[in-house]
Every structure is written in structure tokens, then in C-alpha cells.
Design an enzyme around this catalytic site. Structure first.
Site, mmCIF file in Angstrom:
data_model
loop_
_atom_site.group_PDB
_atom_site.id
_atom_site.type_symbol
_atom_site.label_atom_id
_atom_site.label_comp_id
_atom_site.label_asym_id
_atom_site.label_seq_id
_atom_site.Cartn_x
_atom_site.Cartn_y
_atom_site.Cartn_z
ATOM 1 N N ASP A 12 6.267 2.197 -5.330
ATOM 2 C CA ASP A 12 5.300 2.218 -6.447
ATOM 3 C C ASP A 12 4.121 3.146 -6.168
ATOM 4 O O ASP A 12 3.742 3.962 -7.002
ATOM 5 C CB ASP A 12 4.722 0.817 -6.706
ATOM 6 C CG ASP A 12 5.751 -0.130 -7.308
ATOM 7 O OD1 ASP A 12 6.770 0.348 -7.830
ATOM 8 O OD2 ASP A 12 5.526 -1.359 -7.242
ATOM 9 N N ARG A 92 -6.073 -9.033 0.824
ATOM 10 C CA ARG A 92 -6.439 -8.168 -0.308
ATOM 11 C C ARG A 92 -7.931 -7.835 -0.372
ATOM 12 O O ARG A 92 -8.290 -6.664 -0.535
ATOM 13 C CB ARG A 92 -5.973 -8.774 -1.641
ATOM 14 C CG ARG A 92 -4.467 -8.649 -1.877
ATOM 15 C CD ARG A 92 -3.999 -7.198 -1.963
ATOM 16 N NE ARG A 92 -2.569 -7.118 -2.268
ATOM 17 C CZ ARG A 92 -1.627 -6.784 -1.403
ATOM 18 N NH1 ARG A 92 -1.928 -6.470 -0.161
ATOM 19 N NH2 ARG A 92 -0.358 -6.736 -1.756
ATOM 20 N N ASP A 121 -1.970 -10.178 -7.216
ATOM 21 C CA ASP A 121 -2.691 -9.134 -6.481
ATOM 22 C C ASP A 121 -3.606 -8.296 -7.378
ATOM 23 O O ASP A 121 -4.682 -7.886 -6.973
ATOM 24 C CB ASP A 121 -1.704 -8.232 -5.739
ATOM 25 C CG ASP A 121 -1.073 -8.963 -4.563
ATOM 26 O OD1 ASP A 121 -1.760 -9.793 -3.949
ATOM 27 O OD2 ASP A 121 0.106 -8.716 -4.262
ATOM 28 N N SER A 171 11.156 -7.619 -2.728
ATOM 29 C CA SER A 171 9.801 -7.081 -2.699
ATOM 30 C C SER A 171 9.068 -7.778 -1.545
ATOM 31 O O SER A 171 8.985 -9.008 -1.497
ATOM 32 C CB SER A 171 9.139 -7.369 -4.044
ATOM 33 O OG SER A 171 7.749 -7.313 -3.893
HETATM 34 N N1 ARG Z 1 2.804 -14.918 -3.879
HETATM 35 C C1 ARG Z 1 1.991 -14.422 -2.833
HETATM 36 C C2 ARG Z 1 0.574 -14.262 -3.306
HETATM 37 O O1 ARG Z 1 0.319 -14.224 -4.465
HETATM 38 C C3 ARG Z 1 2.540 -13.163 -2.224
HETATM 39 C C4 ARG Z 1 2.312 -11.915 -2.985
HETATM 40 C C5 ARG Z 1 2.939 -10.741 -2.359
HETATM 41 N N2 ARG Z 1 2.494 -9.536 -2.964
HETATM 42 C C6 ARG Z 1 3.270 -8.479 -3.187
HETATM 43 N N3 ARG Z 1 2.728 -7.459 -3.770
HETATM 44 N N4 ARG Z 1 4.546 -8.455 -2.846
HETATM 45 O O2 ARG Z 1 -0.317 -14.172 -2.503
#
Ligand code: ARG
Length: 391
Positions: A12, A92, A121, A171
Site C-alpha cells: 500500500d 501508532r 489505525d 495482512s
Molecule cells: N486489530 C489490531 C488493532 O486494531 C491490529 C491492527 C493491525 N493493523 C494493520 N494495519 N494490519 O490494533
């Protein structure tokens, strides 16, 4: 125009470099933050330039992640819905902080990230960025371009953009505190997670592993008697406990965006350390402190998960957590076998636990008269209301 892009090196964000250049006729400056993901950062830099970045920054933030973020994950027993150790959620805000620092240094208000419109995210990124840099303008290619994964790959081919040989099906997001796996077959919550989804917890050792962890002010400081930095302690635990198959989580998670998703994690160190820390708290706190702490732990975990790192209450909860963690000192011994964990023993100089009081065979005993008086007065509320209700 300059755009600072949070760059993971994945499909991405690699496609985003070219897309941003085309669409905005901009210089794209990529920033990759090392929070402990297993990556070749030189490769990532090379890929960024090949895809068209005009400048690239790699920022090593592993110790900052451990010392300023994960420490709170441990002290606040950060487990969203009692299951997810918040690995991505905690990293993050730090990644955003670094990206914003670079945007300010480069004198631009434009930042970009690769989050989609279905995830948590994007919320974490946008809110943290706005709090740190109110003038910020956020560009989100993946929320705009409407390309499927296959179309992105075709786009990359067309423009000769190098893409990483990555898992075609899942992912993945990875850092020192955990690895998350989503997508493909896993999206069906009734299906058993295939073994190839796991990387950190492939079981290469059978039997049991015993370890001891020493805590100071709620933070792990030594492993098996050897003092070490938190980042190192975590990385050793991930490898060691992971090799026994420990650290797998299968979680049906309530996302911020309004739906449930099936999330799989590998987080050996996070699970072991929060289990040990919680146990030590039980050894030390009064029952009032313990019950209160479990409430603020949960509230803190919710805020961090929900992208509200910027919420003032988060810091208030942490300060209270710090006050209580002042007493969380001592050692916890534990054992893992496969995906199970067991506490073997614990000790703390701040524990009110008294063997002579607790033991049935020696020491203090209330007299019969004390016991009768206590029980009568203790139960009075309940007995009186039963009587008044005729039950
Ligand atoms: N579900 C988890 C969270 O919201 C993991 C997210 C993983 N993020 C990603 N871009 N693959 O923190």
C-alpha cells in the site's frame, strides 16, 4: 509541495509514493519507524527511492517504544477486551509523533499514511497527528484510490514500482510487542487458524520452560536474575517463549469502526509479562486498590485501542497507575508449555501477605468470640433485608 509519508515498505505505502507524486505533483518524503518489526531497513529505503521518494528517513525508536509506551502497557495490564496486548495500538502514536517531527522539520503541513477506511489505525493516526500539529493536512491514498490488492499490484507493475515479496494472503503488522495477522481464511471466525499464519510461535521445542522476572516500580528489570534493558528482555522472551509455542491469541474483536473482526496475534512476551505483573499486583495491593486498578486498567486499554492516546484522561489514569505501581516490586516465577502459562511462585518486600496469619497450622487465630461478633455484624445487612422481605 512536500508530502511526508509514513512508510512501512509494504504494498500500500509503496504504491502510495507514486500515486502521491502523480496526483499532487509533490515531493514525497518517506519515514520508516523501527519499532521492532523484523525488516531489512536498508531494503525499505532502497525501495522507497526506487518507487520515487525524494528523501527517506529511517528512525530507530525501539527503546523509546519499550521505555515510554510498552512500560505503560505492562503497568496498566493493557489487554483490550482481556485479550489483545495493544501492540499495534501502542506503536501508532509513536510512529505518528516521528512523522510529525519530520513534517515540521521539512516545513510542510502535508502528511500521508496508508491506512484503509475499515481499520482502527486511521483513527489513531489522524487524531494523534491533529493533536500534535493542529495545522496538519492528512492525505490518505488507500481511503481514496479505490484499488483492490490486485489492482495495486497491476499499478505497481505498470509503473515499475518494486514491491516486497510479502505474504500474499495475510495482512500483517509487527513490532516488539506483538504480531497481528488478519485476512484470508482467518476472516471466517469458525475456521481454525492455519499453521502458516504463525511466525513467532512455531513450536520447535517441547516440554516446559521456567523463567523468573523481576519487577521494579511495575516494570520488568531482570530475566532469570540478569538485569537488562526492557527492549532486550522483551525480545529474548519473544524468541524463547515463542519457540515453545507460547503466545497465540485468537480474538473476536470489537473494532472502533462498528463491526467485529477476527484477529489473530502472536505476543509471547506481552502475554507473559502482563500475566506476571497482574499476579504481583495481587500480592501487593489492598483489595480496594486491586479492584480500582482493574477498572482503570480496562479504561486505559479502551482509550489506547480506540485511538484516543490524546485523551487527557489517559494521562490521569497513567499517573494513578504510576502511584500504585510504586509498590510493584519483586519476583515472579512462571512456566510455559505450549500455549499455556502457569505462575509457579511470587515474592515482594511490599506484600502484606503473612504466612503466619494465613496458615492453618500456626500463628494468629481469631478467638471464637471475635469470629462470632465479626460474622454477625458482617452479615447484618443481608439478614435484616431478608427478614423485611419475608424471604
Ligand atoms: N486489530 C489490531 C488493532 O486494531 C491490529 C491492527 C493491525 N493493523 C494493520 N494495519 N494490519 O490494533
Amino acid at each position: 509541495m512536500k508530502i511526508v509519508l509514513a512508510y512501512s515498505g509494504g504494498l500500500d505505502t509503496t504504491v502510495s509514493i507514486r500515486w502521491l507524486k502523480e496526483k499532487y505533483n509533490a515531493d514525497v518524503i518517506t519515514v520508516t519507524v523501527n519499532v521492532g518489526q523484523e525488516e531489512d531497513f536498508e531494503e525499505i529505503e532502497k525501495r522507497a527511492y526506487e518507487a520515487g521518494a525524494s528523501k527517506h528517513y529511517t528512525i530507530d525508536a525501539i527503546d523509546e517504544f519499550a521505555d515510554k509506551y510498552i512500560t505503560f502497557g505492562i503497568k496498566m495490564n493493557g489487554l483490550y477486551e482481556d485479550a489483545y496486548p495493544l501492540s499495534t495500538a501502542l506503536a501508532r502514536p509513536l510512529i505518528v509523533e516521528k512523522v510529525i517531527e519530520i513534517a515540521k522539520r521539512e516545513g510542510t503541513e502535508y502528511v500521508a499514511h496508508g491506512s484503509t477506511s475499515k481499520g482502527n489505525d486511521q483513527v489513531r493516526f489522524d487524531l494523534t497527528a491533529k493533536a500534535l500539529y493542529p495545522e496538519v493536512k492528512i492525505i490518505t491514498p488507500a481511503r481514496v484510490w479505490g484499488m483492490t490488492r490486485e489492482e495495486e499490484i497491476a499499478y505497481a507493475k505498470k509503473y515499475n514500482i518494486p514491491i516486497k515479496e510479502e505474504s500474499k494472503v495475510y495482512s500483517i503488522d509487527e513490532n516488539l510487542w506483538g504480531r497481528s495477522i488478519e485476512g484470508d481464511q482467518i476472516s471466517d471466525p469458525s475456521v481454525e487458524v492455519p499453521e502458516d499464519a504463525f511466525k513467532w510461535t512455531r513450536r520447535t521445542k517441547t516440554g516446559k520452560l521456567k523463567i523468573s522476572i523481576e519487577f521494579e516500580k511495575g516494570v520488568p528489570v531482570a530475566l532469570n536474575g540478569e538485569k537488562m534493558r526492557l527492549s532486550k528482555l522483551i525480545s529474548i522472551l519473544n524468541t524463547e517463549l515463542g519457540s515453545y509455542g507460547f503466545g497465540r491469541i485468537d480474538h473476536l474483536e470489537n473494532r472502533v469502526v462498528g463491526f467485529k473482526s477476527r484477529e489473530v496475534y502472536e505476543a509471547p512476551a506481552a502475554l507473559a509479562l502482563t500475566t506476571a505483573h497482574k499476579d504481583l499486583e495481587k500480592m501487593i495491593y489492598t483489595p480496594h486498590e486491586l479492584r480500582f486498578k482493574r477498572i482503570i486498567d480496562q479504561q486505559w486499554s479502551d482509550l489506547v485501542y480506540q485511538g484516543l492516546w490524546i485523551e487527557p484522561l489517559r494521562e490521569v489514569l497513567q499517573k494513578t497507575g504510576d502511584e500504585l505501581n510504586k509498590w510493584v516490586e519483586g519476583e515472579v516465577k512462571l512456566e510455559v508449555e505450549g500455549n499455556s502459562i502457569r505462575i509457579l511462585g511470587r515474592e515482594s518486600k511490599y506484600s502484606p501477605y503473612s504466612e503466619s496469619i494465613a496458615s492453618y497450622s500456626k500463628g494468629w487465630y481469631p478467638t471464637d468470640e471475635m469470629a462470632r461478633g465479626f460474622i454477625e455484624i458482617w452479615g447484618m445487612h443481608s439478614l435484616l433485608s431478608r427478614k423485611s422481605r419475608g424471604i
